[in-house]
Scaffold this active site. Structure first.
Site, PDB file in Angstrom:
ATOM      1  N   LYS A  40       0.851  -1.203   0.000  1.00  0.00           N
ATOM      2  CA  LYS A  40       0.000   0.000   0.000  1.00  0.00           C
ATOM      3  C   LYS A  40       0.879   1.243   0.000  1.00  0.00           C
ATOM      4  O   LYS A  40       2.096   1.159   0.120  1.00  0.00           O
ATOM      5  CB  LYS A  40      -0.905  -0.018   1.225  1.00  0.00           C
ATOM      6  CG  LYS A  40      -1.982  -1.083   1.129  1.00  0.00           C
ATOM      7  CD  LYS A  40      -3.029  -0.834   2.171  1.00  0.00           C
ATOM      8  CE  LYS A  40      -4.096  -1.913   2.148  1.00  0.00           C
ATOM      9  NZ  LYS A  40      -4.992  -1.806   3.298  1.00  0.00           N
ATOM     10  N   HIS A  51       2.171   6.757   3.087  1.00  0.00           N
ATOM     11  CA  HIS A  51       1.648   8.124   3.030  1.00  0.00           C
ATOM     12  C   HIS A  51       2.370   9.041   4.010  1.00  0.00           C
ATOM     13  O   HIS A  51       3.222   8.608   4.786  1.00  0.00           O
ATOM     14  CB  HIS A  51       0.134   8.139   3.198  1.00  0.00           C
ATOM     15  CG  HIS A  51      -0.349   7.483   4.443  1.00  0.00           C
ATOM     16  ND1 HIS A  51      -0.120   8.004   5.685  1.00  0.00           N
ATOM     17  CD2 HIS A  51      -1.026   6.317   4.631  1.00  0.00           C
ATOM     18  CE1 HIS A  51      -0.655   7.223   6.583  1.00  0.00           C
ATOM     19  NE2 HIS A  51      -1.205   6.177   5.970  1.00  0.00           N
ATOM     20  N   HIS A  78       2.823   8.081   7.535  1.00  0.00           N
ATOM     21  CA  HIS A  78       3.926   7.158   7.830  1.00  0.00           C
ATOM     22  C   HIS A  78       5.245   7.922   7.917  1.00  0.00           C
ATOM     23  O   HIS A  78       6.098   7.611   8.746  1.00  0.00           O
ATOM     24  CB  HIS A  78       4.021   6.075   6.749  1.00  0.00           C
ATOM     25  CG  HIS A  78       2.869   5.124   6.753  1.00  0.00           C
ATOM     26  ND1 HIS A  78       2.052   4.949   5.665  1.00  0.00           N
ATOM     27  CD2 HIS A  78       2.384   4.307   7.722  1.00  0.00           C
ATOM     28  CE1 HIS A  78       1.119   4.051   5.952  1.00  0.00           C
ATOM     29  NE2 HIS A  78       1.300   3.649   7.199  1.00  0.00           N
TER      30      HIS A  78
HETATM   31  N1  ARG Z   1       0.173  -0.131   9.775  1.00  0.00           N
HETATM   32  C1  ARG Z   1      -0.676   0.815  10.436  1.00  0.00           C
HETATM   33  C2  ARG Z   1      -1.140   1.881   9.461  1.00  0.00           C
HETATM   34  O1  ARG Z   1      -0.539   2.079   8.450  1.00  0.00           O
HETATM   35  C3  ARG Z   1       0.003   1.503  11.570  1.00  0.00           C
HETATM   36  C4  ARG Z   1       0.373   0.608  12.717  1.00  0.00           C
HETATM   37  C5  ARG Z   1       0.360   1.308  14.007  1.00  0.00           C
HETATM   38  N2  ARG Z   1       0.754   0.470  15.077  1.00  0.00           N
HETATM   39  C6  ARG Z   1       0.008  -0.388  15.729  1.00  0.00           C
HETATM   40  N3  ARG Z   1       0.560  -1.104  16.670  1.00  0.00           N
HETATM   41  N4  ARG Z   1      -1.255  -0.545  15.452  1.00  0.00           N
HETATM   42  O2  ARG Z   1      -2.110   2.554   9.719  1.00  0.00           O
END
Ligand code: ARG
Length: 549
Positions: free
Chosen positions: A110, A113, A116
């Site tokens: 994905k 963005h 991130h």
């Molecule tokens: N992968 C998730 C996203 O892109 C963020 C993860 C955040 N961390 C967690 N432990 N949930 O939205």
């Protein structure tokens, strides 16, 4: 007996008579107060520390011996080097702790963005700060590497995938395949195939799992390479996939503790309301019994705490996930895990309007390339590129500083409008300005060599512009302390910008070249100290200070 901390002895200070006499009429400055101040000032004597005492309106002003100020600050800065500020008495009672900091955490196939990117630089800052303060830190990247999208991706790869491209540019290739299959997934047949693929993945079918593992491994390799450009690394690459099995255990635990309720639709929920009226709840299980994002997070938190037994567990994500983390912590608490008190969600606001010339930001690399090319262009029009040894590298480092400073200037929780032009200005409060100031101070050292403090005459540093720099340097530990308390980088940012402005002024008004050797040496020492603190602060923020540009 005026309570003055040891440190304040080398910075000027003011004593308000009202605060000592607790005279309530202080607001309107009773004439009596003025007189008292004068009387007190007359009776106090100067000493080796205080060189002048005078009365102001209702205050007694103490001026600190300038030579002592210069000597104390320069000695400390040059002796402590990268540990300047950290060794301060402010931190002497803070226990050394262990922190797990989870940040960046992109989703495979994905978009990477701007959220991130923000998580990456904020998490890196928090980790850098904690490490500098002597704490133990585990930098963790929790990848989005599981879920139904991998069913689609798997089918997509069988249809449109290319092993060679997967190896050479996995992030781009997987993203493209994912976009393609999403378009195709409209038809029922593809949907079914995707479901089958994911089911096989969950059942650990060898072939399916091996393809998925390739997606993940190649992606991580590329992430590592790109994070390196940002100066970021991780100690652990974890991910949602790790907790597929463990989240089944979590569901069992919830059931055993009587916390899991089934809805009519067959989903599993946990009641989070105080009155137990389901006015607030969290869904932790799909109707087919499989886990959700939050279920995997529950398993991951428990596992992290078991494994690392840390004093703090920090999650850095956008504030759109605040609810998610609130629920996560509430459920952990209901499950009886008291250590949930040690968990913290560090959230940040939205960044609007970041676009590259090619359009929307899809990969982290897009942002890095864009900032580098824009910076190169600015450097070319400023005609400074020729003198620079490695313009590409310089443009990248300076450009990144610009991005980071723009991002860290306000409170993390505030949203802001992104602007390349504002970020990349060479004057004003920008990362470019920090880098240029650092580079100028650095080249001064290169030209004239480093100075030993023992050789200098501090009486040569008595101009107001020199004193302003010295007094500012003295405050560095307070700023570190504030940032360590609220984890906001903005205190350090505004401190460094002020330091740069003060140093830039001093650089103009206190020339080294053409001054007597004694003056030149003392000034070099001052600039060396300013550069050292500037570099320390920049590194904490995740900026690599430039040696020349
Ligand atoms: N992968 C998730 C996203 O892109 C963020 C993860 C955040 N961390 C967690 N432990 N949930 O939205």
């Amino acid at each position: 007996a005026v309570p003055v901390s040891k440190k304040r002895r080398v910075a000027d200070f003011q004593l308000s008579i009202a605060s000592v006499t607790e005279d309530s009429s202080s607001d309107c400055l009773a004439p009596g107060l003025h007189l008292q101040a004068q009387k007190l000032a007359e009776r106090l004597k100067c000493d080796a520390v205080v060189s002048e005492i005078s009365a102001g309106p209702g205050t007694v002003n103490f001026t600190i011996n300038r030579e002592l100020l210069a000597k104390t600050v320069l000695q400390q800065v040059l002796k402590d080097g990268s540990e300047y500020g950290v060794k301060s008495e402010l931190f002497s009672t803070v226990p050394k702790q262990k922190a797990v900091i989870e940040f960046s955490s992109p989703n495979i196939a994905k978009k990477f963005h701007i959220g991130h990117l923000r998580s990456t630089i904020v998490g890196n800052f928090i980790a850098n700060l904690k490490v500098a303060l002597g704490h133990e830190v585990i930098r963790m990247n929790y990848l989005g590497d599981w879920g139904m999208q991998f069913g689609l991706l798997g089918v997509g790869f069988q249809l449109f995938g290319n092993k060679e491209k997967l190896k050479t540019s996995p992030l781009q290739h997987l993203f493209e395949v994912y976009v393609q299959i999403n378009k195709a997934a409209e038809d029922e047949n593809t949907k079914k195939l995707a479901k089958d693929f994911f089911r096989k993945l969950e059942e650990h079918d060898e072939q399916t799992l091996s393809l998925w593992k390739q997606f993940r491994d190649f992606s991580i390799d590329e992430y590592i390479r790109i994070y390196k450009r940002l100066g970021v690394h991780f100690d652990e690459y974890s991910g949602e996939s790790f907790y597929q099995e463990k989240s089944k255990e979590v569901l069992k635990m919830l059931e055993n503790k009587g916390l899991l309720q089934k809805t009519i639709k067959g989903t599993g929920i946990v009641d989070l309301s105080e009155k137990k009226d389901l006015s607030s709840f969290s869904t932790v299980m799909r109707s087919d019994g499989t886990s959700l994002y939050i279920t995997r997070d529950l398993a991951a938190a428990i596992d992290r705490m078991n494994k690392h037994n840390c004093d703090s567990m920090i999650y850095v994500t956008g504030k759109s996930q605040s609810n998610h983390f609130q629920h996560l912590f509430q459920i952990l608490k209901l499950m009886g895990y008291d250590w949930v008190e040690r968990c913290q969600h560090v959230s940040f606001g939205l960044v609007q309007g970041m676009k590259t010339r090619r359009g929307e930001v899809i990969f982290l690399e897009d942002v890095l390339n864009e900032v580098r090319s824009r910076m190169l262009q600015n450097m070319a029009s400023a005609k400074t590129t020729k003198e620079i040894e490695d313009p590409m590298e310089t443009a990248e480092k300076v450009g990144l500083a610009a991005l980071i400073i723009q991002d860290f200037q306000g409170l993390l929780s505030s949203d802001y409008q992104f602007s390349w032009d504002r970020a990349l200005q060479s004057r004003g409060d920008t990362g470019v300005f920090l880098q240029y100031t650092h580079a100028r101070l650095h080249s001064l050292e290169q030209m004239h060599g480093n100075e030993q403090l023992t050789h200098i005459n501090v009486a040569c540093l008595q101009e107001p512009d020199a004193i302003s720099v010295l007094q500012h340097l003295l405050r560095y530990d307070e700023v570190l302390y504030r940032s360590s308390q609220d984890l906001q980088p903005k205190h350090i940012v505004s401190y460094l910008l002020t330091l740069s402005h003060l140093a830039a002024v001093a650089h103009k008004t206190l020339p080294v070249k053409g001054s007597t050797p004694e003056l030149a040496q003392a000034r070099l020492c001052l600039f060396q100290a300013a550069r050292s603190v500037l570099a320390n602060g920049m590194k904490l923020l995740g900026i690599t200070p430039r040696g020349c540009c």
